[in-house]
Design a protein around this motif. Structure first.
Motif, PDB file in Angstrom:
ATOM      1  N   PRO A  25      36.181  35.608  48.733  1.00 28.67           N
ATOM      2  CA  PRO A  25      36.043  36.123  47.692  1.00 28.67           C
ATOM      3  C   PRO A  25      35.962  35.543  46.302  1.00 28.67           C
ATOM      4  N   ASP A  26      36.584  34.265  46.228  1.00 26.26           N
ATOM      5  CA  ASP A  26      36.641  33.527  44.899  1.00 26.26           C
ATOM      6  C   ASP A  26      34.862  33.266  44.628  1.00 26.26           C
ATOM      7  N   ILE A  27      34.245  32.703  45.536  1.00 26.19           N
ATOM      8  CA  ILE A  27      32.924  32.514  45.288  1.00 26.19           C
ATOM      9  C   ILE A  27      32.071  33.736  45.110  1.00 26.19           C
ATOM     10  N   LEU A  28      32.319  34.650  45.463  1.00 30.50           N
ATOM     11  CA  LEU A  28      31.739  36.096  45.185  1.00 30.50           C
ATOM     12  C   LEU A  28      32.024  36.548  43.843  1.00 30.50           C
ATOM     13  N   LEU A  29      33.516  36.420  43.570  1.00 30.72           N
ATOM     14  CA  LEU A  29      33.599  36.867  42.135  1.00 30.72           C
ATOM     15  C   LEU A  29      33.077  36.210  41.018  1.00 30.72           C
ATOM     16  N   ARG A  30      32.917  34.809  41.188  1.00 29.18           N
ATOM     17  CA  ARG A  30      32.129  33.879  40.250  1.00 29.18           C
ATOM     18  C   ARG A  30      30.950  34.261  40.176  1.00 29.18           C
ATOM     19  N   GLN A  31      30.173  34.707  41.246  1.00 27.37           N
ATOM     20  CA  GLN A  31      28.703  35.079  41.232  1.00 27.37           C
ATOM     21  C   GLN A  31      28.747  36.411  40.646  1.00 27.37           C
ATOM     22  N   ALA A  32      29.578  37.234  40.859  1.00 31.00           N
ATOM     23  CA  ALA A  32      29.480  38.367  40.216  1.00 31.00           C
ATOM     24  C   ALA A  32      29.771  38.533  38.637  1.00 31.00           C
ATOM     25  N   VAL A  33      30.494  37.307  38.078  1.00 31.56           N
ATOM     26  CA  VAL A  33      30.635  37.334  36.755  1.00 31.56           C
ATOM     27  C   VAL A  33      29.462  36.618  36.333  1.00 31.56           C
ATOM     28  N   ARG A  34      28.556  35.613  36.888  1.00 30.60           N
ATOM     29  CA  ARG A  34      27.664  34.970  36.397  1.00 30.60           C
ATOM     30  C   ARG A  34      26.493  35.889  36.460  1.00 30.60           C
ATOM     31  N   GLU A  35      26.344  36.833  37.353  1.00 32.96           N
ATOM     32  CA  GLU A  35      25.484  38.138  37.235  1.00 32.96           C
ATOM     33  C   GLU A  35      25.541  38.913  36.187  1.00 32.96           C
ATOM     34  N   MET A  36      26.956  39.032  35.741  1.00 39.04           N
ATOM     35  CA  MET A  36      27.301  39.864  34.735  1.00 39.04           C
ATOM     36  C   MET A  36      26.826  39.155  33.350  1.00 39.04           C
ATOM     37  N   GLN A 125      29.380  46.410  28.135  1.00 41.02           N
ATOM     38  CA  GLN A 125      29.149  45.374  29.131  1.00 41.02           C
ATOM     39  C   GLN A 125      29.986  44.091  28.828  1.00 41.02           C
ATOM     40  N   ARG A 126      29.954  43.915  27.525  1.00 44.63           N
ATOM     41  CA  ARG A 126      30.752  42.646  27.015  1.00 44.63           C
ATOM     42  C   ARG A 126      32.227  42.886  27.072  1.00 44.63           C
ATOM     43  N   GLN A 127      32.618  44.053  27.204  1.00 47.60           N
ATOM     44  CA  GLN A 127      33.882  44.510  27.424  1.00 47.60           C
ATOM     45  C   GLN A 127      34.512  44.205  28.961  1.00 47.60           C
ATOM     46  N   GLN A 128      33.296  44.843  29.787  1.00 45.51           N
ATOM     47  CA  GLN A 128      33.498  44.723  31.280  1.00 45.51           C
ATOM     48  C   GLN A 128      33.412  43.371  31.781  1.00 45.51           C
ATOM     49  N   LEU A 129      32.495  42.496  31.081  1.00 46.97           N
ATOM     50  CA  LEU A 129      32.533  41.174  31.323  1.00 46.97           C
ATOM     51  C   LEU A 129      33.925  40.594  31.223  1.00 46.97           C
ATOM     52  N   GLU A 130      34.386  40.783  29.711  1.00 54.44           N
ATOM     53  CA  GLU A 130      35.580  40.102  29.411  1.00 54.44           C
ATOM     54  C   GLU A 130      37.013  40.567  30.524  1.00 54.44           C
ATOM     55  N   ALA A 137      40.254  35.231  36.468  1.00 54.14           N
ATOM     56  CA  ALA A 137      41.126  34.314  36.265  1.00 54.14           C
ATOM     57  C   ALA A 137      42.482  34.493  36.742  1.00 54.14           C
ATOM     58  N   ALA A 138      42.969  35.677  37.007  1.00 50.40           N
ATOM     59  CA  ALA A 138      44.136  36.100  37.607  1.00 50.40           C
ATOM     60  C   ALA A 138      44.110  35.817  38.998  1.00 50.40           C
ATOM     61  N   PHE A 139      42.735  36.199  39.676  1.00 48.88           N
ATOM     62  CA  PHE A 139      42.705  36.063  41.095  1.00 48.88           C
ATOM     63  C   PHE A 139      42.727  34.416  41.434  1.00 48.88           C
ATOM     64  N   GLU A 140      42.042  33.636  40.514  1.00 42.55           N
ATOM     65  CA  GLU A 140      41.959  32.330  40.749  1.00 42.55           C
ATOM     66  C   GLU A 140      43.648  31.562  40.738  1.00 42.55           C
ATOM     67  N   VAL A 141      44.195  32.309  39.924  1.00 45.68           N
ATOM     68  CA  VAL A 141      45.683  31.820  39.726  1.00 45.68           C
ATOM     69  C   VAL A 141      46.599  32.323  41.066  1.00 45.68           C
ATOM     70  N   GLU A 142      46.188  33.550  41.388  1.00 49.45           N
ATOM     71  CA  GLU A 142      46.802  34.123  42.649  1.00 49.45           C
ATOM     72  C   GLU A 142      46.569  33.317  44.087  1.00 49.45           C
TER      73      GLU A 142
END
Length: 179
Positions: A25-36, A125-130, A137-142
């Motif tokens: 999930p962390d890799i998929l989440l980072r990829q989703a952030v990069r795509e956004m 889109q910028r608000q959604q990206l943020e 970041a919360a997921f990475e900490v968790e």
């Protein structure tokens, strides 16, 4: 038939469960952030191109207004001279300029509306990206705290062994004898 469909559904569910475990999930989440981020950048570039197109159209409209004003002063001169052929040619140029100016006015209106829409979409889109970045970041900490070893430095060990109780008992007896 019901048995076959149930078995099919069971195998499909198991296959999905296996795929869910394989995906990180962390890799998929980072990829989703990069795509956004890429999508926001593309839309930002498109908005800049639209703004540039608007500026060019506005500059052209300003040039036309100046040209039409110049034609009006030339018409005054031609009317004084009584040159009907030149008057007709200048009137044709002025009419063409006015029609082109009207067309540019419509185009500027459409471009302005499109700029406003794209600007609002880009802000969303910028608000959604943020928001996605904060969630990542919360997921990475968790996930970092979940994967951490349970015997972390700084965390008290609350398990009390029998040997600890025996040692405490001996100390307590020794202190009572000394007092």
């Amino acid at each position: 038939m019901a048995l076959i469909s149930r078995l099919t559904r069971l195998f499909r569910a198991d296959a999905h469960a296996v795929l869910d475990r394989l995906e990180e999930p962390d890799i998929l989440l980072r990829q989703a952030v990069r795509e956004m981020e890429n999508e926001v950048e593309r839309n930002s570039q498109a908005l800049k191109a639209l703004d540039l197109d608007y500026q060019h159209a506005h500059a052209r409209a300003t040039e036309l207004e100046t040209s039409i004003a110049g034609i009006s002063s030339e018409l005054d001169l031609c009317f004084e001279a009584g040159n009907e052929k030149l008057i007709r040619m200048l009137l044709r140029r002025r009419l063409e300029g006015e029609r082109l100016l009207a067309h540019l006015g419509q185009r500027l209106g459409r471009l302005q509306g499109e700029k406003n829409d794209r600007g609002r979409n880009l802000d969303e889109q910028r608000q959604q990206l943020e928001s996605m970045r904060q969630k990542a970041a919360a997921f990475e900490v968790e996930s970092a705290t979940a994967h951490r070893d349970t015997t972390v430095w700084g965390q008290p060990d609350l398990n009390i062994a029998d040997s600890d109780v025996d040692l405490a008992l001996l100390r307590e007896q020794q202190q009572r004898k000394a007092s």
